[in-house]
Design an enzyme around this catalytic site. Structure first.
Site, PDB file in Angstrom:
ATOM      1  N   GLN A   1      10.833  37.458   5.165  1.00 39.52           N
ATOM      2  CA  GLN A   1       9.922  36.586   5.903  1.00 39.52           C
ATOM      3  C   GLN A   1       8.865  37.485   6.538  1.00 39.52           C
ATOM      4  O   GLN A   1       9.098  38.083   7.593  1.00 39.52           O
ATOM      5  CB  GLN A   1      10.674  35.784   6.959  1.00 39.52           C
ATOM      6  CG  GLN A   1      11.893  35.039   6.417  1.00 39.52           C
ATOM      7  CD  GLN A   1      11.517  33.847   5.552  1.00 39.52           C
ATOM      8  OE1 GLN A   1      10.877  32.907   6.006  1.00 39.52           O
ATOM      9  NE2 GLN A   1      11.946  33.879   4.291  1.00 39.52           N
TER      10      GLN A   1
ATOM     11  N   GLY B   1      10.834  25.173  11.689  1.00 45.56           N
ATOM     12  CA  GLY B   1      11.063  26.006  10.523  1.00 45.56           C
ATOM     13  C   GLY B   1       9.828  26.758  10.072  1.00 45.56           C
ATOM     14  O   GLY B   1       8.694  26.452  10.460  1.00 45.56           O
ATOM     15  N   HIS B   2      10.060  27.732   9.205  1.00 48.31           N
ATOM     16  CA  HIS B   2       8.993  28.627   8.754  1.00 48.31           C
ATOM     17  C   HIS B   2       7.876  27.882   8.029  1.00 48.31           C
ATOM     18  O   HIS B   2       8.094  26.943   7.296  1.00 48.31           O
ATOM     19  CB  HIS B   2       9.551  29.755   7.879  1.00 48.31           C
ATOM     20  CG  HIS B   2      10.247  29.306   6.634  1.00 48.31           C
ATOM     21  ND1 HIS B   2      10.663  30.182   5.672  1.00 48.31           N
ATOM     22  CD2 HIS B   2      10.599  28.085   6.178  1.00 48.31           C
ATOM     23  CE1 HIS B   2      11.240  29.529   4.685  1.00 48.31           C
ATOM     24  NE2 HIS B   2      11.214  28.256   4.983  1.00 48.31           N
ATOM     25  N   ASN B   3       6.667  28.342   8.317  1.00 46.88           N
ATOM     26  CA  ASN B   3       5.440  27.814   7.712  1.00 46.88           C
ATOM     27  C   ASN B   3       5.135  26.370   8.074  1.00 46.88           C
ATOM     28  O   ASN B   3       4.295  25.735   7.429  1.00 46.88           O
ATOM     29  CB  ASN B   3       5.450  27.981   6.191  1.00 46.88           C
ATOM     30  CG  ASN B   3       5.387  29.446   5.776  1.00 46.88           C
ATOM     31  OD1 ASN B   3       6.406  30.021   5.407  1.00 46.88           O
ATOM     32  ND2 ASN B   3       4.220  30.054   5.854  1.00 46.88           N
TER      33      ASN B   3
ATOM     34  N   SER C   1       7.856  24.315   6.235  1.00 44.92           N
ATOM     35  CA  SER C   1       6.605  23.795   5.656  1.00 44.92           C
ATOM     36  C   SER C   1       6.354  22.330   5.968  1.00 44.92           C
ATOM     37  O   SER C   1       5.787  21.588   5.163  1.00 44.92           O
ATOM     38  CB  SER C   1       6.588  24.016   4.141  1.00 44.92           C
ATOM     39  OG  SER C   1       6.676  25.389   3.837  1.00 44.92           O
TER      40      SER C   1
END
Length: 331
Positions: free
Chosen positions: A201, A242-244, A262
């Site tokens: 990441q 969460g990521h992005n 995302s």
């Protein structure tokens, strides 16, 4: 102890005083619990019925109040009692923890870190290489700010919070105790030889101005590029982002809710407590997701979704009503 007269509080709120009271006010309290030296609030007409049994000397009320304050009691009329409450709480708020010196001798500050004017760093803090703290940033005891982080002016990082490397916080942000900004996103892929392979990441987190992150919440760094929270977003305790994921301006997420990776939120989205949003979903501006709901797809702007799986609220409520009739043998 701070005390104010009803007139002093009224002047502070720029309201209209109805009635009089000889009692000095030393604190605010809920209408059912207040005593005669306290001020309370009636922000909704359904609470007017509680005033007769309340011992509060003063209430901040909306301008459409339909009852009288009574003997030795007063109302302060304002346009919005809920917003006025914030001003009253500011009057009685105690100052935060005090700093005897700007940078505590037990704090570790890397020599390449750049500190603005009036920065305060508490006991046991760590500030890494090439960090930039702008004017009036406060780090309370045991906060951790890792390499190449930037934090905007007048931001506050509370004890136990961790700001991971390369993340960027705007001005006037508040990060509450034990929150983590920039932990690794949850990225793994099955591999016949190794079981699960961790996906690096390598992105970061960017918080706009005036963002507030509640205690124990996590905002994960992007797998690549950034996880972004727009200006004015308010995140409750124990929230997972969460990521992005990308949040627009002034979004609200209540406690224990979560965004998978995302997810995109427009401006002014409200996520109720314990609601969960599937990865790669888009929630349009002004949409509301009810508490405990499970969103498995896109939600149009301005709509309210409810249930598990979440559907437009009217549809969900009809389903619940039908199910109730079936279980009662009335269908």
């Amino acid at each position: 102890m701070k005390t104010f007269s009803a007139q002093q509080i009224c002047d502070h709120l720029q309201g209209e005083l109805l009635g009089t009271t000889s009692h000095e006010i030393n604190s605010p309290e809920q209408i059912e619990r207040a005593n005669d030296n306290q001020i309370t609030f009636i922000g909704n007409k359904k609470y007017e019925k509680l005033w007769a049994d309340s011992k509060a000397a003063v209430a901040v009320v909306n301008s459409d109040i339909s009852i009288e304050p009574g003997d030795n009691r007063a109302f302060i009329k304002v346009n919005n009692a809920d917003l006025a409450m914030a001003l009253v709480l500011e009057l009685f708020a105690e100052p935060g923890p005090q700093f005897d010196e700007a940078i505590h001798p037990t704090a570790v500050v890397h020599p390449t870190a750049v500190l603005g004017e009036d920065v305060r760093i508490g006991a046991g803090c760590y500030v890494g290489a090439h960090v930039k703290l702008e004017n009036n940033v406060t780090l309370y005891a045991n906060a951790t700010v890792l390499d190449k982080v930037t934090i905007g002016k007048f931001s506050t990082i509370w004890s136990g919070a961790v700001i991971r490397e390369n993340c960027h916080l705007g001005a006037y942000c508040i990060i509450h105790p034990n929150a983590t900004i920039g932990a690794d996103g949850f990225g793994f892929r099955p591999c016949p030889q190794k079981g699960l392979v961790k996906i690096p990441q390598i992105g970061n987190v960017i918080l706009g101005n005036g963002v507030e992150i509640g205690a124990g919440s996590c905002v994960d760094r992007g797998k690549f590029s950034s996880t972004i929270l727009g200006d004015g977003c308010k995140i409750d305790n124990l929230v997972q982002i969460g990521h992005n994921s990308v949040l627009g301006k002034f979004c609200i997420m209540a406690g224990s809710s979560g965004l998978a990776g995302s997810v995109t939120l427009g401006d002014g989205v409200i996520i109720g407590g314990s609601a969960s949003i599937k990865d790669h979903s888009t929630i349009g501006s002004g949409a509301v997701i009810g508490a405990g709901s499970g969103v498995i797809g896109d939600v149009p702007a301005g709509k309210t979704y409810l249930g598990y799986p979440a559907l437009e609220a009217r549809t969900t409520l009809k389903q619940w009503a039908t199910l109730k009739r079936i279980t009662e043998g009335k269908a």
